[in-house]
Design a protein around this motif. Structure first.
Motif, PDB file in Angstrom:
ATOM      1  N   ALA A  16      -1.278  -1.776   7.554  1.00 23.39           N
ATOM      2  CA  ALA A  16      -1.590  -2.366   6.180  1.00 23.39           C
ATOM      3  C   ALA A  16      -2.968  -2.896   6.375  1.00 23.39           C
ATOM      4  O   ALA A  16      -3.472  -3.268   7.254  1.00 23.39           O
ATOM      5  CB  ALA A  16      -0.727  -3.364   6.054  1.00 23.39           C
ATOM      6  N   PRO A  17      -3.556  -3.088   5.040  1.00 24.86           N
ATOM      7  CA  PRO A  17      -5.051  -3.635   4.905  1.00 24.86           C
ATOM      8  C   PRO A  17      -4.874  -5.213   5.246  1.00 24.86           C
ATOM      9  O   PRO A  17      -5.986  -5.666   5.809  1.00 24.86           O
ATOM     10  CB  PRO A  17      -5.377  -3.060   3.584  1.00 24.86           C
ATOM     11  CG  PRO A  17      -3.853  -3.056   2.843  1.00 24.86           C
ATOM     12  CD  PRO A  17      -2.973  -2.241   3.706  1.00 24.86           C
ATOM     13  N   ILE A  18      -3.976  -5.831   5.176  1.00 24.52           N
ATOM     14  CA  ILE A  18      -3.966  -7.195   5.301  1.00 24.52           C
ATOM     15  C   ILE A  18      -2.173  -7.621   5.754  1.00 24.52           C
ATOM     16  O   ILE A  18      -1.247  -7.255   5.131  1.00 24.52           O
ATOM     17  CB  ILE A  18      -3.821  -7.985   4.037  1.00 24.52           C
ATOM     18  CG1 ILE A  18      -5.263  -7.750   3.215  1.00 24.52           C
ATOM     19  CG2 ILE A  18      -3.703  -9.504   3.953  1.00 24.52           C
ATOM     20  CD1 ILE A  18      -5.651  -8.152   1.943  1.00 24.52           C
ATOM     21  N   TYR A  19      -2.378  -8.593   6.758  1.00 22.30           N
ATOM     22  CA  TYR A  19      -1.364  -9.119   7.172  1.00 22.30           C
ATOM     23  C   TYR A  19      -1.282 -10.673   7.165  1.00 22.30           C
ATOM     24  O   TYR A  19      -2.297 -11.239   7.308  1.00 22.30           O
ATOM     25  CB  TYR A  19      -1.064  -8.541   8.907  1.00 22.30           C
ATOM     26  CG  TYR A  19      -0.766  -7.416   8.967  1.00 22.30           C
ATOM     27  CD1 TYR A  19       0.491  -6.783   8.979  1.00 22.30           C
ATOM     28  CD2 TYR A  19      -1.650  -6.495   9.081  1.00 22.30           C
ATOM     29  CE1 TYR A  19       0.727  -5.391   9.278  1.00 22.30           C
ATOM     30  CE2 TYR A  19      -1.578  -5.048   9.297  1.00 22.30           C
ATOM     31  CZ  TYR A  19      -0.371  -4.523   9.371  1.00 22.30           C
ATOM     32  OH  TYR A  19      -0.107  -3.254   9.798  1.00 22.30           O
ATOM     33  N   VAL A  20      -0.218 -11.335   6.930  1.00 21.21           N
ATOM     34  CA  VAL A  20      -0.260 -12.691   6.877  1.00 21.21           C
ATOM     35  C   VAL A  20       1.101 -13.108   7.894  1.00 21.21           C
ATOM     36  O   VAL A  20       2.248 -12.549   7.944  1.00 21.21           O
ATOM     37  CB  VAL A  20       0.093 -13.320   5.681  1.00 21.21           C
ATOM     38  CG1 VAL A  20       0.332 -14.715   5.648  1.00 21.21           C
ATOM     39  CG2 VAL A  20      -1.020 -12.912   4.570  1.00 21.21           C
ATOM     40  N   LEU A  21       0.847 -13.745   9.021  1.00 22.90           N
ATOM     41  CA  LEU A  21       1.853 -13.999  10.013  1.00 22.90           C
ATOM     42  C   LEU A  21       1.916 -15.663   9.889  1.00 22.90           C
ATOM     43  O   LEU A  21       1.089 -16.422  10.167  1.00 22.90           O
ATOM     44  CB  LEU A  21       1.087 -13.482  11.378  1.00 22.90           C
ATOM     45  CG  LEU A  21       0.647 -12.157  11.671  1.00 22.90           C
ATOM     46  CD1 LEU A  21       0.178 -11.864  12.962  1.00 22.90           C
ATOM     47  CD2 LEU A  21       1.436 -11.135  11.134  1.00 22.90           C
TER      48      LEU A  21
END
Length: 241
Positions: A16-21
């Protein structure tokens, strides 16, 4: 999408282009981030293609500018963004962030960049416009502490990755002495596997009939060589009983 599904997708080349962890289990977050580095960026490119930022020091629009900039000498970049308090409540940032730049970027992200935001906190602030947007347009993953069978299976699997067989009963005893923190448990399993050796059967090392081999407090006092000697003494003792 959960962590397991996201990991499978990444290993299949679907990044994916963006991950939020986010979440309290920092060890798992670090493991996931390391996996991304290994899967997305080739080893010879990592010095140039993995770019760190800290939002307590840098505005988010600078991160977006980096993501939009075509990579030089490498095919793609992985941008790791720490202290991403933009997604959580409570902590006030000293930096003024242009959040609209991130919202606009999410609508048309660069195909040569992957941004990983490491949010501080055990949950996101659902009231924020940004959080609502990332849940629709990015991959948001929660990392909560493991418990019960999930934790036992994690320990057994970790030992198996090191070519050592560890029975569930031994894993339970390990937890009772080392606690449930994954960082600590990982270190204890490493020590256990060091003694057992490749293909070893380590369940004999942790038995309810004798003192456990792994006890975190002793490691701060003894060197690795001393520990190995102690393990061997205990193992021989257990075999003679």
């Amino acid at each position: 999408m959960d962590v397991k599904s996201a990991t499978k997708a990444i290993r299949n080349g679907e990044t994916a282009p963006i991950y939020v962890l986010y979440g309290t289990e920092k060890y798992q977050i670090q493991q996931f981030t390391d996996m991304l580095k290994e899967q997305v960026i080739e080893e010879e490119h990592r010095d140039f293609a993995i770019i760190p930022y800290d939002l307590s020091e840098t505005a988010v629009e600078v991160v977006i500018e980096e993501a939009e900039t075509v990579p030089f000498l490498v095919p793609r970049k992985l941008i790791i963004v720490r202290d991403a308090s933009l997604f959580t409540a409570g902590k006030e940032s000293k930096i003024e962030h242009q959040v609209d730049r991130l919202l606009t970027y999410m609508e048309n992200p660069a195909d040569y960049s992957t941004i990983v935001f490491l949010a501080q906190g055990d949950k996101l602030d659902e009231r924020k416009k940004l959080v609502k947007a990332v849940k629709k347009q990015a991959v948001v993953l929660a990392f909560a502490p493991l418990s019960g069978d999930e934790l036992l299976n994690w320990i057994v699997k970790l030992a198996k990755q090191r070519d050592v067989s560890l029975e569930t009963g031994a894993a339970e005893t390990l937890i009772s002495y080392a606690g449930t923190g994954l960082q600590t448990l990982s270190a204890e399993v490493d020590k256990l596997c060091l003694f057992a050796g490749n293909g070893g059967q380590s369940s004999v090392l942790i038995s309810s009939h004798w003192l456990p081999v792994v006890q975190s407090r002793m490691y701060s006092r003894w060197s690795k060589n001393s520990l190995i000697c102690d393990w061997r003494k205990r193992w021989l003792f257990s075999m003679s009983c």
